[in-house]
Design a protein around this motif. Structure first.
Motif, mmCIF file in Angstrom:
data_model
loop_
_atom_site.group_PDB
_atom_site.id
_atom_site.type_symbol
_atom_site.label_atom_id
_atom_site.label_comp_id
_atom_site.label_asym_id
_atom_site.label_seq_id
_atom_site.Cartn_x
_atom_site.Cartn_y
_atom_site.Cartn_z
ATOM 1 N N THR A 59 37.980 38.941 70.155
ATOM 2 C CA THR A 59 36.646 38.408 70.457
ATOM 3 C C THR A 59 35.602 39.506 70.254
ATOM 4 O OG1 THR A 59 35.171 37.577 72.195
ATOM 5 C CG2 THR A 59 37.035 38.890 72.928
ATOM 6 N N TRP A 60 34.415 39.082 69.768
ATOM 7 C CA TRP A 60 33.310 40.031 69.578
ATOM 8 C C TRP A 60 32.393 40.079 70.806
ATOM 9 C CZ3 TRP A 60 33.668 43.377 65.825
ATOM 10 C CH2 TRP A 60 34.263 43.027 64.596
ATOM 11 N N LYS A 61 32.622 39.172 71.752
ATOM 12 C CA LYS A 61 31.688 39.004 72.881
ATOM 13 C C LYS A 61 31.287 40.308 73.579
ATOM 14 C CE LYS A 61 31.543 34.539 75.041
ATOM 15 N NZ LYS A 61 32.498 33.643 75.660
ATOM 16 N N PRO A 62 32.274 41.120 74.081
ATOM 17 C CA PRO A 62 31.876 42.335 74.793
ATOM 18 C C PRO A 62 31.059 43.304 73.934
ATOM 19 C CG PRO A 62 34.200 41.835 75.161
ATOM 20 C CD PRO A 62 33.738 40.934 74.066
ATOM 21 N N LEU A 63 31.428 43.435 72.650
ATOM 22 C CA LEU A 63 30.695 44.342 71.773
ATOM 23 C C LEU A 63 29.282 43.815 71.517
ATOM 24 C CD1 LEU A 63 30.537 46.889 70.041
ATOM 25 C CD2 LEU A 63 31.610 45.646 68.168
ATOM 26 N N ASP A 64 29.183 42.506 71.272
ATOM 27 C CA ASP A 64 27.865 41.900 71.039
ATOM 28 C C ASP A 64 26.945 42.077 72.243
ATOM 29 O OD1 ASP A 64 28.745 41.180 68.573
ATOM 30 O OD2 ASP A 64 29.014 39.046 69.017
ATOM 31 N N GLN A 65 27.520 41.915 73.417
ATOM 32 C CA GLN A 65 26.757 42.075 74.659
ATOM 33 C C GLN A 65 26.252 43.518 74.782
ATOM 34 O OE1 GLN A 65 29.023 40.682 77.991
ATOM 35 N NE2 GLN A 65 27.290 40.774 79.400
ATOM 36 N N ALA A 66 27.151 44.465 74.472
ATOM 37 C CA ALA A 66 26.773 45.885 74.528
ATOM 38 C C ALA A 66 25.670 46.192 73.514
ATOM 39 C CB ALA A 66 27.993 46.755 74.258
ATOM 40 N N ILE A 67 25.785 45.598 72.321
ATOM 41 C CA ILE A 67 24.778 45.824 71.272
ATOM 42 C C ILE A 67 23.405 45.316 71.714
ATOM 43 C CG2 ILE A 67 24.069 45.027 68.954
ATOM 44 C CD1 ILE A 67 27.017 45.469 68.069
ATOM 45 N N SER A 68 23.402 44.180 72.415
ATOM 46 C CA SER A 68 22.095 43.666 72.849
ATOM 47 C C SER A 68 21.525 44.457 74.037
ATOM 48 C CB SER A 68 22.177 42.167 73.163
ATOM 49 O OG SER A 68 23.152 41.947 74.152
ATOM 50 N N ASN A 69 22.369 45.281 74.682
ATOM 51 C CA ASN A 69 21.882 46.109 75.803
ATOM 52 C C ASN A 69 21.954 47.606 75.496
ATOM 53 O OD1 ASN A 69 21.488 43.910 77.609
ATOM 54 N ND2 ASN A 69 23.710 43.788 77.847
ATOM 55 N N LYS A 148 25.762 56.322 81.693
ATOM 56 C CA LYS A 148 26.395 55.081 81.245
ATOM 57 C C LYS A 148 26.842 55.278 79.793
ATOM 58 C CE LYS A 148 25.666 50.080 81.133
ATOM 59 N NZ LYS A 148 24.659 49.008 81.135
ATOM 60 N N ILE A 149 28.139 55.124 79.576
ATOM 61 C CA ILE A 149 28.720 55.421 78.259
ATOM 62 C C ILE A 149 29.368 54.186 77.651
ATOM 63 C CG2 ILE A 149 30.505 56.783 77.074
ATOM 64 C CD1 ILE A 149 30.082 58.969 79.182
ATOM 65 N N LEU A 150 29.026 53.937 76.388
ATOM 66 C CA LEU A 150 29.655 52.833 75.651
ATOM 67 C C LEU A 150 30.803 53.405 74.819
ATOM 68 C CD1 LEU A 150 29.720 49.866 74.655
ATOM 69 C CD2 LEU A 150 28.098 50.523 72.872
ATOM 70 N N PHE A 151 31.951 52.763 74.936
ATOM 71 C CA PHE A 151 33.134 53.241 74.214
ATOM 72 C C PHE A 151 33.729 52.095 73.392
ATOM 73 C CE2 PHE A 151 37.666 55.210 74.913
ATOM 74 C CZ PHE A 151 37.720 55.548 73.567
ATOM 75 N N PRO A 152 33.268 51.916 72.115
ATOM 76 C CA PRO A 152 33.874 50.904 71.247
ATOM 77 C C PRO A 152 35.225 51.433 70.775
ATOM 78 C CG PRO A 152 31.690 51.606 70.455
ATOM 79 C CD PRO A 152 32.167 52.623 71.439
ATOM 80 N N ARG A 153 36.287 50.645 70.981
ATOM 81 C CA ARG A 153 37.621 51.196 70.741
ATOM 82 C C ARG A 153 38.601 50.151 70.245
ATOM 83 N NH1 ARG A 153 40.435 52.824 76.093
ATOM 84 N NH2 ARG A 153 42.154 52.726 74.622
ATOM 85 N N VAL A 154 39.828 50.571 70.011
ATOM 86 C CA VAL A 154 40.876 49.638 69.604
ATOM 87 C C VAL A 154 41.141 48.689 70.778
ATOM 88 C CG1 VAL A 154 42.787 51.148 70.345
ATOM 89 C CG2 VAL A 154 43.167 49.478 68.509
ATOM 90 N N GLU A 155 41.440 47.444 70.479
ATOM 91 C CA GLU A 155 41.589 46.449 71.540
ATOM 92 C C GLU A 155 42.794 46.708 72.444
ATOM 93 O OE1 GLU A 155 41.464 41.623 72.169
ATOM 94 O OE2 GLU A 155 41.168 42.452 70.175
ATOM 95 N N SER A 156 43.927 47.081 71.830
ATOM 96 C CA SER A 156 45.110 47.296 72.673
ATOM 97 C C SER A 156 45.815 48.586 72.301
ATOM 98 C CB SER A 156 46.083 46.123 72.522
ATOM 99 O OG SER A 156 46.614 46.119 71.214
ATOM 100 N N GLY A 157 46.484 49.156 73.281
ATOM 101 C CA GLY A 157 47.349 50.298 73.017
ATOM 102 C C GLY A 157 46.665 51.641 72.885
ATOM 103 N N GLY A 158 45.358 51.705 73.143
ATOM 104 C CA GLY A 158 44.677 53.000 73.087
ATOM 105 C C GLY A 158 45.005 53.817 74.334
#
Length: 282
Positions: A59-69, A148-158
């Motif tokens: 899903t792109w939802k969390p990233l999209d939300q972060a981008i708008s904020n 406040k830190i944004l961390f775009p990352r791999v979805e699983s296993g990071g």
């Protein structure tokens, strides 16, 4: 698109440091074959085995939300080239450009990540020493309290270590899936034949996930276990984290890069080959 046929050295490279060596390179599907090309230029015969596939997150939802904020964040941390590319691709999809990052600082882990960021004409505000995530929190250039830190990352296993360290120092870390890595479906025939015939001198791993997926991929073809097919093969790792996974799954690592980059891995393999020629062992 590169074929999976072995890359053989040209005749004039016979005096090269890796002449006569056959090297299996595990990498991402569709990733550039720069490393393979450099091994071949050093005289090696290279066989590629894509052991990792990078795809969009579920899903792109969390990233999209972060981008708008974005204006509410102090820092963005990017720890992989994939993270950089998927993040900026998504910015573009949302009709935004890098100007929205004007007041947000960017920290990157890894030389390759920094190079990928450069493609977008962005200079990172901070790169930790040694190219490793573990040194990021320790060497962070400012107090992390209340940041406040944004961390775009791999979805699983990071790895969770980084998030824990930043949080312990008082930061609020928002992790968002920017991409996912999964295991490809098949092994190229050239790679399977080389493994079966014990003809590989070296196998290279540039991440823990490629080690895990290599084991998953080979499980179907080698039900008796892949380890015995590697008993004459040198296992080469890009750094401590990858080495740990090799130890867990193969029980050993023979080469570890001193600098945790592809260049460092190439140097370590050449050093190993030179040593082997001096002592006469494989």
């Amino acid at each position: 698109m590169h074929s999976h046929l072995p890359l053989s050295p040209s005749p004039e490279t016979s005096s090269s440091p890796l002449a006569g060596k056959t090297i299996l390179v595990t990498r991402s599907v569709g990733q550039s074959s720069q490393f393979s090309d450099r091994l071949a230029a050093a005289g090696a015969t290279v066989i590629e085995l894509p052991a990792l596939e990078i795809v969009p997150p579920s899903t792109w939802k969390p990233l999209d939300q972060a981008i708008s904020n974005l204006s509410t964040f102090h820092w963005i941390i990017l720890t992989s080239s994939n993270g950089v590319e998927y993040f900026f691709e998504r910015l573009k999809t949302k009709g935004k450009d890098k100007s929205v990052l004007a007041n947000v600082k960017i920290a990157v882990v890894g030389e390759k990540t920094a190079r990928t960021l450069k493609k977008y004409n962005i200079q990172p505000d901070f790169i930790p020493p040694h190219f490793v995530a573990d040194s990021l929190a320790i060497n962070f250039p400012e107090s992390l309290t209340g940041k406040k830190i944004l961390f775009p990352r791999v979805e699983s296993g990071g790895r969770q270590v980084l998030v824990k360290e930043l949080t312990d120092k008082g930061a609020e870390v928002i992790e968002v899936p920017a991409y996912e890595s999964c295991c490809p479906q098949a092994i190229p025939p050239a790679a399977e034949i080389a493994l079966r015939n014990h003809t590989l001198d070296v196998i290279t791993f540039a991440s823990s996930k490629t080690v895990q997926f290599f084991c998953l991929l080979t499980a179907a073809k080698f039900p008796e276990g892949i380890t015995q097919y590697l008993n004459q093969t040198c296992i080469a790792s890009i750094g401590p984290q990858t080495s740990k996974t090799c130890f867990d799954l193969f029980g050993r690592v023979d080469i570890e890069a001193e600098e945790y980059t592809v260049d460092g891995l190439l140097k370590a393999i050449i050093k190993w080959a030179n040593r082997g020629q001096v002592t006469g062992d494989r």
